[in-house]
Design a protein around this motif. Structure first.
Motif: not given
Ligand code: 5GP
Ligand code: MN
Ligand code: MN
Length: 474
Positions: A254-281
């Motif tokens: 998240a920090p690398g994508h410039g995402i400040a999480l209001p709650d760590p349980d909301l962990a997320c990644a940009p849809i087009a990012s490697a982490e986002g695509q890995a999760y979707l798969g």
């Protein structure tokens, strides 16, 4: 603390304040809005603060607090506006869902035999914590199952090809990537496929107490007095591990994508990012795991009914998943866009005329199957004409928990719950005696109110009210 503002009888707005990028909305009656936990409101505000969210964030009548996102929540994200995908927005039991099988039996035939049916189902369908499933998979078969879902199961002899047209996505979620599912996740699933699990997962023999809409009932093949069988379960240990693994990866990234999480349980990644695509798969693979699992259980249920009622057929009415993230077309300010719609404890509710629905329901809307509890009603509804504009084509997935499991166990001793079920004519078979209190009908919100609110808003039309005859729980 933000507050809900009444908009009309069934609509309550959480206006955009603070870090929120869009408003949130709660759909439900006044009693439900009053009873809505402060945690749900806090969680809605957090979800509405995530990058690329398209408003409003929706809470459905059965909303209750969840991990990061509430359960009973719909949140859509725009990939072209930096939108994210969130593992917590789908939840741990990826593609948990319900399917309902029709029978040609009537309540009069089945009610006297309910003990025998319950015993036979309980003996045949594996259930309970850590209970092995109906089959054990090699590494190759595991990957084939994760790609093929329900179609894989039918190919293995579990069910009929016709079943697949009665599932969302035709029984197979495209874009699954078994390579993104960890060895530990696969290991947890190795011999769990075709098992029900524990907690609120159920296998229930029900009867149609009332037909509430003729057009959709005719399209779905439902009639008064008819016996049906519903199966509620998800992706078991595999889905849980996929969620755990990818949440951790999203949190780290998240920090690398410039995402400040209001709650760590909301962990997320940009849809087009490697982490986002890995999760979707991985998530799509877990969806297929859930579809395959419900297909295997379907086969076991058919075997049992075939033995008890020779010649009896159990065609599938429909299968809905209620913990998913899907790319769908929705109108945003009148313009069609592809959005990543997270439904967590929410059912897709495509309304009449939706092009990608199968023939049998295209004119009336898709079946929306919602459970109440093991002692109250459940409903079949039809996707409503206003769901598209109000809730990204979604409706509730049940009654929703009114209290946590611990409080329920304290409030409802298992012995008393069993006596009460007997009084209302429901036979229960459960692996866990303690679990009976946790699953007491009183631990859930009002299913009739949830269904009525969905109908009043136009999210769905009530097709039929079901009553339980026999329930199997883990
Ligand atoms: P969830 O997907 O959140 O685990 O549960 C979905 C819904 O199923 C719950 O909100 C609840 O209303 C309903 N439910 C839980 N247990 C039972 C049961 O034993 N029988 C029926 N018919 N519904 C249930
Ligand atoms: Mn579920
Ligand atoms: Mn589940």
């Amino acid at each position: 603390m933000a507050r809900l503002i009444p908009i009309n009888t069934f609509t309550w707005e959480l206006p955009q304040t603070g870090t929120m990028r869009v408003p949130a909305v709660f759909y439900g009656d006044k009693a439900a809005a009053k009873a809505l936990e402060a945690d749900v409101i806090r969680q809605l505000a957090n979800v509405a603060s995530l990058p690329g969210v398209v408003g409003p964030v929706v809470a459905l009548p059965d909303a209750h607090p969840g991990f990061g996102f509430p359960i009973g929540c719909v949140a859509a994200f725009d990939p072209e506006a930096g939108g994210v995908v969130s593992a917590g927005g789908v939840g741990f039991d990826i593609a948990c869902g319900v399917r309902t099988l029709l029978t040609d039996l009537s309540v009069e035939d089945v009610a006297p035999a309910r003990d025998r049916i319950a015993d036979a189902l309980f003996a045949r369908v594996p259930c309970g914590v850590g209970q092995g499933g109906a089959l054990r998979l090699s590494d190759k078969d595991m990957d084939r199952m994760l790609r093929g879902g329900g179609a894989w199961a039918v190919g293995q002899g579990y069910g009929e090809a016709a079943d697949l047209t009665r599932c969302e996505e035709g029984g197979t979620m495209a874009g699954a990537d078994p390579g993104q599912v960890s060895a530990m996740a696969k290991d947890r699933q190795r011999d769990e496929l075709g098992s029900l699990g524990s907690g609120n997962h159920y296998l229930e023999v029900q009867w149609v107490e009332d037909i509430l809409d003729r057009a959709s009932a005719d399209a779905y093949g439902l009639r008064p007095g008819q016996v049906v069988v519903s199966i509620h379960c998800g992706s078991r240990g595999l889905g849980h591990q996929v969620a755990t693994d990818h949440m951790a990866a999203m949190r780290r990234a998240a920090p690398g994508h410039g995402i400040a999480l209001p709650d760590p349980d909301l962990a997320c990644a940009p849809i087009a990012s490697a982490e986002g695509q890995a999760y979707l798969g991985a998530m799509r693979a877990a969806v297929n795991c859930a579809l395959a699992g419900r297909q295997v259980i379907t086969h076991l249920v058919r075997e049992v009914f075939g033995e008890l009622f020779p010649g009896c057929r159990l065609p599938l009415l429909f299968d809905v998943s209620h913990n998913t993230c899907k790319a769908e077309r929705h109108a945003v300010s009148g313009r069609p866009r592809t959005l990543y719609v997270h439904r967590k404890g929410a059912t897709r509710a495509y309304g009449p005329g939706q092009a990608d629905l199968p023939d049998f329901c295209r004119n009336v809307g898709q079946p929306v199957i919602i459970g109440g509890s093991m002692g109250t009603a459940s409903y079949v509804l039809a996707g409503g004409a206003r769901a598209g504009e109000l809730s990204f084509a979604s409706a509730c997935h049940g009654a929703g928990r009114a209290m946590g499991r611990k409080q329920a166990a304290k409030s409802f001793p298992s012995r008393k719950v069993l006596a009460e079920l007997e009084r209302v004519g429901v036979v229960l078979r459960a692996k866990s005696f303690k679990g009976i209190g946790e699953e007491a009908p009183g631990a859930y919100k009002d299913i009739d109110a949830a269904a009525a609110a969905a109908q009043a808003l136009g999210l769905a039309v009530k097709t039929a009210r079901l009553r339980p005859l026999a329930c199997i729980k883990g």
